[in-house]
Each structure stands twice: as structure tokens, then as C-alpha cells.
Scaffold this active site. Structure first.
Site, PDB file in Angstrom:
ATOM      1  N   LYS A 291       0.504  -1.092   0.334  1.00  6.81           N
ATOM      2  CA  LYS A 291       0.045   0.170   0.105  1.00  6.81           C
ATOM      3  C   LYS A 291       0.985   1.031  -0.736  1.00  6.81           C
ATOM      4  O   LYS A 291       2.493   1.200  -0.173  1.00  6.81           O
ATOM      5  CB  LYS A 291      -1.032  -0.033   1.700  1.00  6.81           C
ATOM      6  CG  LYS A 291      -2.044  -1.173   1.360  1.00  6.81           C
ATOM      7  CD  LYS A 291      -2.895  -0.633   2.728  1.00  6.81           C
ATOM      8  CE  LYS A 291      -4.011  -2.409   2.453  1.00  6.81           C
ATOM      9  NZ  LYS A 291      -4.969  -1.322   1.518  1.00  6.81           N
ATOM     10  N   ARG A 365     -10.495 -11.353   2.282  1.00  5.92           N
ATOM     11  CA  ARG A 365     -10.908 -12.850   1.550  1.00  5.92           C
ATOM     12  C   ARG A 365      -9.951 -14.260   1.851  1.00  5.92           C
ATOM     13  O   ARG A 365     -11.113 -15.033   1.882  1.00  5.92           O
ATOM     14  CB  ARG A 365     -11.973 -12.478   0.044  1.00  5.92           C
ATOM     15  CG  ARG A 365     -10.507 -12.018  -0.981  1.00  5.92           C
ATOM     16  CD  ARG A 365     -11.136 -11.045  -2.209  1.00  5.92           C
ATOM     17  NE  ARG A 365     -11.211  -9.601  -2.354  1.00  5.92           N
ATOM     18  CZ  ARG A 365     -11.291  -8.931  -2.878  1.00  5.92           C
ATOM     19  NH1 ARG A 365     -11.913  -9.333  -4.096  1.00  5.92           N
ATOM     20  NH2 ARG A 365     -11.666  -7.390  -2.317  1.00  5.92           N
TER      21      ARG A 365
HETATM   22  N1  BES Z   1      -8.464  -3.808   4.219  1.00  7.26           N
HETATM   23  C1  BES Z   1      -8.251  -3.193   3.177  1.00  7.26           C
HETATM   24  C2  BES Z   1      -9.827  -2.588   2.085  1.00  7.26           C
HETATM   25  C3  BES Z   1      -9.394  -0.920   3.337  1.00  7.26           C
HETATM   26  C4  BES Z   1      -8.878   0.076   2.716  1.00  7.26           C
HETATM   27  C5  BES Z   1     -10.638  -0.732   4.801  1.00  7.26           C
HETATM   28  C6  BES Z   1      -9.331   1.054   3.215  1.00  7.26           C
HETATM   29  C7  BES Z   1     -10.254   0.395   5.298  1.00  7.26           C
HETATM   30  C8  BES Z   1      -9.765   1.425   4.300  1.00  7.26           C
HETATM   31  C9  BES Z   1      -8.381  -4.423   1.842  1.00  7.26           C
HETATM   32  O1  BES Z   1      -7.192  -5.842   2.077  1.00  7.26           O
HETATM   33  C10 BES Z   1      -7.795  -4.512   0.621  1.00  7.26           C
HETATM   34  O2  BES Z   1      -6.591  -3.756   0.390  1.00  7.26           O
HETATM   35  N2  BES Z   1      -8.610  -4.097  -0.181  1.00  7.26           N
HETATM   36  C11 BES Z   1      -8.148  -3.288  -1.771  1.00  7.26           C
HETATM   37  C12 BES Z   1      -8.399  -4.686  -2.691  1.00  7.26           C
HETATM   38  C13 BES Z   1      -8.382  -4.272  -4.202  1.00  7.26           C
HETATM   39  C14 BES Z   1      -6.980  -5.288  -3.960  1.00  7.26           C
HETATM   40  C15 BES Z   1      -9.473  -5.239  -4.976  1.00  7.26           C
HETATM   41  C16 BES Z   1      -8.917  -2.293  -2.136  1.00  7.26           C
HETATM   42  O3  BES Z   1      -9.632  -2.164  -1.300  1.00  7.26           O
HETATM   43  O4  BES Z   1      -7.871  -1.473  -2.247  1.00  7.26           O
HETATM   44 MN    MN Z   2      -5.629  -5.283   1.759  1.00  2.00          MN
END
Ligand code: BES
Ligand code: MN
Ligand code: ZN
Length: 511
Positions: A291, A365
Site C-alpha cells: 500500500k 477474502r
Molecule cells: N483492508 C483493506 C480494505 C480497506 C481499505 C479498508 C481502506 C479500509 C480502508 C483490504 O484488505 C484491501 O486492501 N482491499 C483492496 C482490494 C483490492 C486490492 C481489490 C482495496 O480495497 O483496495
Molecule cells: Mn488489503
């Protein structure tokens, strides 16, 4: 904190540090406000002309009114009487609660729950009062060295004023609200604790501590070896990137009545259990699909689904809910390590389905799918998973509504009803089969991402592939589990919604 009811008919004679009375816009006094106004020879009506308009969210403090024994009367604005609803009442109690904490009083009385409000019951309003008070005294200082600079709130006893005949209903609501508030406090604390303190092992210990505190709870914490033996290849592939060992937690509430020789065999306690499954990423760096740095600290909150499960289990045990409830948490860190998932890796889930990990940041997931397979053994009446699953859900619903997904209309309706009753807003999003094709993979049974469109929905679709054995719903709390900014902190949501749903499904649904 102690929660009680106050039923005196002469409210002006009750001796308290702070007494809240409600005022609608355009100078409409609630009955309690009218009592105080008459006892003080018009002290309230006198300020309505200029200083106080009754706007929702506002308040005004009147001190030492003659003929009134309360030290302070807090006028709380309720807004337009025609638009006054459950959320208006809950916000008004929250305004008063904030005042009490800031003024550092030790006890207080609110008359706001006695005001009629469409779509609510007295018990529900008493519950909202207790939740508001309980939430206002939440205090984080676990990792501050100068605790004296951050003194804990002093509030020790709060009362809700109601008509004498209403006291039993109010009592029910207070007990429920007290349990919800204590579940929310645990949920918030776990969320706010940093990732180097609140590890998977810490969540496991929290479950064990709860089982030590409440006789109806039993905790089991599975470690790496046991998780391997279960064949949770998907969950373990996420955990592999971190030095921190994973934990798989099962916390089970068996109602006290269930043990008493089947005496209450006709109660919901004898029915199939309700299972809650929480995403417990104690830190989500994204893994190899790292990230960006900005705001990454907030990924310590990626275990808020797990925290809401533990908080709800605490509340369930406190109320000794007459229904078997099982909380399951799959917890690990998502880190870029030498053994971490790499984009393109194919892993095998406990269900046997293979998954192509196209983005290591879609790890929630991967963790949840194995937990969803594991819980089949409980033959559940319903399974609800709670997860900070997608940024896309935040884009869709912002920070107001939790995303609800379910192909079971009955379960979805029950959750939406509970959400409304508990002032914990939820909005249902679709999971039509037509979205499933976005998860096609050339090299595995399913891909872990579904492309740029409908991200919250394709995440739910992914989970749905593992839930054929029971009625299932998914709550995406990515936008609602915590607030950002200078007042950063966990919200305790969706503990109120989950508790309301469980109360509705138990023998204690009397309001
Ligand atoms: N934990 C994150 C989702 C998230 C992001 C929650 C910001 C709260 C605030 C999750 O694990 C994630 O990173 N999801 C990705 C999925 C994508 C790679 C398909 C996302 O939402 O960017
Ligand atoms: Mn994630
Ligand atoms: Zn995550």
C-alpha cells in the site's frame, strides 16, 4: 458505570449535578422541560426567545435555577418536532453525554428517553441512552506515558427519568444498552491499540480472558500447526509473509439455561447457533502489492471485524442471551516477507477450491474464505461475517452506512431492521450472479480480485463461493469501523447492529 431509572413525578426536586431536558425548535418544551420551567417560574421560556432555539445538536446550560434542586439544567436541542426520530433522540443523548464528560460531573439524569418518538419504544430509547453514555466515557490511554494529562471521565452513575409505569421497560433497555456499550468499548480498545500490541496472539488472549470472565463462554485458540492440519491454505498464505504467528479463534456462548436439564427446551437456546466471523488483520501493509505510505497506520484497524465479534460476544455473555452464538476470528498480519504471497501465486483453500492471488492486498477474502468453510461444522442457522474488506465500499457508501450483502432476503431484512432499531446504519448492496464472472481466473478456480469496477460487490461474490452450506450475510465495515482525522479512533460499530439482531433472534426480544 451504574445505569438506573428515576421515576419521581416532581423532577424539579431531584438533586443531581446535571439534568437534561429536551427542547424542540420553535420553543416547544418537552413535558420534563415544562415541569422545570414551571418550578423555576419560567426560567426556560425566558431564554428560548434569544439564547436558545432548540436546534438539533445544540445545548445550553442553566445553573442554580430557583425552585429546582438540580445544580444544572442542560437544555438539549431536538430540532423540528415533526422530524424527530430515533437518530435524533440518540444524537441528543450523545450531546448530553459529551457535556457530562467534559464538565467532569460524577452523576447525571436525562429525561430525553421519556419523550415520545415515532418508530421507537421506551426500551429502545433507554438502550440508546445507555449506549450514548457508555460511549462517551470510553477513554484511550493504554499507550500514553503521561496518563495524568489524560484523566479518565469521572461519570459513575447515570439515570434515565421515566414515568413510574415505564420503569420495567426502561430497565430492560438499560441492561441491553449497558451490555452493548461494554461490547463497543472492548471493540474500540482493540481497534485503537497499535499493531505491535494488538497482535493475533493478543486477540487470542482477549478471547481467553473473556471466557475466564463469563461462565457461558468457552474459548479455543488454534495456532499455526492446527491451522495447517485443517488445510487452511488460503489463510496461511497471507500469514506466511509475517514473523507474527496467526491465530484462529473460536469463542462460544452457550446460554446458562441450556445446561439446566433442558428446562427451557422450547426457547431459542435449543436452535442452531448463529455464527459471527471476523476479519482479524492486525496490520495490513498490502503485502508484496504494498500500500502507499500515506495513511497506512490506519491499517492497524484492519482487525475491526474481529474486534466487533469479540465485543459482541462480550455483550452476549453479559446479557446471557438465550441463544447459542459462536464468534470466530481469523487473525494474522499481511506483510511483504520472503515467504509472502506473490502476485500470480495459486493457493488451495480449505474448501478445496484453488485461488489465484492476483493482488496480495486483497487478503481479507483469502483469510475469511477458510473461516467460512470451517464454520460449516456448526450447522449454523445463520453466518454473518464482518470485515474491513474494501476501499471500494468506502467509495460507494462513505462513512455513514455499513455495506450489507446477502443472497438470503430473510436474513438481509432481519439485519436491516436491527440496523434501524439500533441506530447503526446499513445499506444493502447487490450480489447478482452476473458479477461473478469478474472473478474468472485462467490458472485457478477463482481469482482474488475482480477488476476495477464494483470492488465491494466482487469481494462479496468471492466470499459467497464459500457459503453454500448456510444462510449468509456479509458486512463491509471499511468505512464505518473507525473515523480518521484529528479525532482518529475506532467507532465500535457494528456491535449495536449485531447485538440488536441477536437480541431479536433470542428469547429476550421484548422490545
Ligand atoms: N483492508 C483493506 C480494505 C480497506 C481499505 C479498508 C481502506 C479500509 C480502508 C483490504 O484488505 C484491501 O486492501 N482491499 C483492496 C482490494 C483490492 C486490492 C481489490 C482495496 O480495497 O483496495
Ligand atoms: Mn488489503
Ligand atoms: Zn485488509
Amino acid at each position: 458505570m451504574e445505569f438506573s431509572t428515576l421515576t419521581t413525578s416532581s423532577l424539579h426536586q431531584s438533586k443531581t449535578a446535571a439534568l437534561a431536558v429536551g427542547i424542540f425548535k420553535d420553543g416547544v418544551l418537552s413535558p420534563a422541560a415544562d415541569t422545570i420551567d414551571q418550578a423555576s417560574e419560567g426560567a426556560i421560556r425566558a431564554v428560548l426567545k434569544s439564547e436558545f432555539t432548540g436546534k438539533a445538536g445544540s445545548h445550553l446550560v442553566l445553573r442554580n435555577l430557583s425552585g429546582v434542586r438540580a445544580e444544572r439544567i442542560i437544555l438539549v436541542g431536538l430540532g423540528d418536532q415533526k422530524k424527530y426520530q430515533a437518530t435524533g433522540h440518540a444524537s441528543a443523548e450523545a450531546v448530553f453525554a459529551r457535556y457530562c464528560v467534559d464538565a467532569r460531573v460524577t452523576e447525571a439524569v436525562s429525561s430525553l428517553a421519556s419523550i415520545d418518538c415515532p418508530g421507537t419504544t421506551l426500551a429502545a430509547r433507554a438502550r440508546a441512552f445507555a449506549v450514548a453514555m457508555g460511549n462517551a466515557v470510553y477513554h484511550y490511554d493504554a499507550t500514553l506515558s503521561k496518563k495524568a494529562d489524560h484523566p479518565a471521565p469521572r461519570l459513575k452513575k447515570v439515570s434515565t427519568w421515566v414515568a413510574r409505569g415505564d420503569a420495567p421497560d426502561a430497565r430492560t433497555g438499560l441492561d441491553q444498552g449497558k451490555a452493548v456499550a461494554s461490547g463497543m468499548a472492548l471493540c474500540r480498545l482493540l481497534g485503537d491499540l497499535p499493531g505491535n500490541v494488538c497482535t493475533p496472539a493478543y486477540l487470542g488472549q482477549t478471547a481467553k480472558d473473556l471466557a475466564g470472565e463469563f461462565k457461558t463462554l468457552k474459548a479455543e485458540v488454534l495456532g499455526q500447526k492446527q491451522i495447517e492440519a485443517l488445510g487452511m491454505g488460503s489463510f496461511l498464505s497471507v500469514a506466511a509473509g509475517s514473523m507474527e504467528p496467526p491465530a484462529f479463534i473460536v469463542l462460544r456462548h452457550t446460554p446458562a439455561s441450556a445446561g439446566s436439564g433442558g428446562k427451557k427446551a422450547s426457547t431459542p437456546a435449543g436452535q442452531a447457533p448463529i455464527v459471527l466471523v471476523g476479519k482479524g488483520l492486525t496490520f495490513d501493509s498490502g503485502g508484496i502489492s504494498l500500500k502507499p505510505a500515506k495513511g497506512m497506520d490506519e491499517m492497524k484497524y484492519d482487525m475491526c471485524g474481529a474486534a466487533s465479534v469479540l465485543g459482541t460476544m462480550r455483550a452476549v455473555a453479559e446479557l446471557d442471551l438465550d441463544r447459542e452464538v459462536i464468534g470466530v476470528v481469523a487473525s494474522c498480519e499481511n506483510m511483504p516477507g520472503q515467504r509472502a504471497n506473490k502476485p500470480g501465486d495459486v493457493v488451495t483453500s480449505m474448501s478445496g477450491q484453488t485461488i489465484e492471488v492476483l493482488n496480495t492486498d486483497a487478503e481479507g477474502r483469502l483469510v475469511l474464505c477458510d473461516a467460512l468453510t470451517y464454520v460449516e461444522r456448526f450447522k449454523p442457522a445463520a453466518v454473518i461475517d464482518i470485515a474491513t474488506l474494501t476501499g471500494a465500499c468506502v467509495v460507494a457508501l462513505g462513512h455513514v452506512n455499513t455495506g450489507l450483502f446477502s443472497s438470503d432476503d430473510t436474513l438481509a431484512t432481519q439485519l436491516l431492521d436491527a440496523s434501524r432499531e439500533a441506530n447503526d446504519p446499513t445499506w444493502r448492496l447487490p450480489i447478482d450472479d452476473a458479477y461473478q464472472k469478474q472473478l474468472k481466473s485462467r490458472f485457478a478456480d477463482i481469482a482474488n480480485i475482480g477488476g476495477p469496477s464494483a470492488g465491494a460487490i466482487t469481494a462479496a461474490c468471492f466470499l459467497s463461493r464459500f457459503t453454500d452450506a448456510y444462510p449468509w450475510a456479509h458486512l463491509d465495515i471499511a468505512g464505518t469501523a473507525w473515523t480518521t482525522g484529528s479525532n482518529k479512533g475506532a467507532s465500535g460499530r457494528p456491535v449495536p447492529l449485531l447485538m440488536q439482531y441477536l437480541i431479536d433472534q433470542s428469547g429476550q426480544a421484548n422490545s
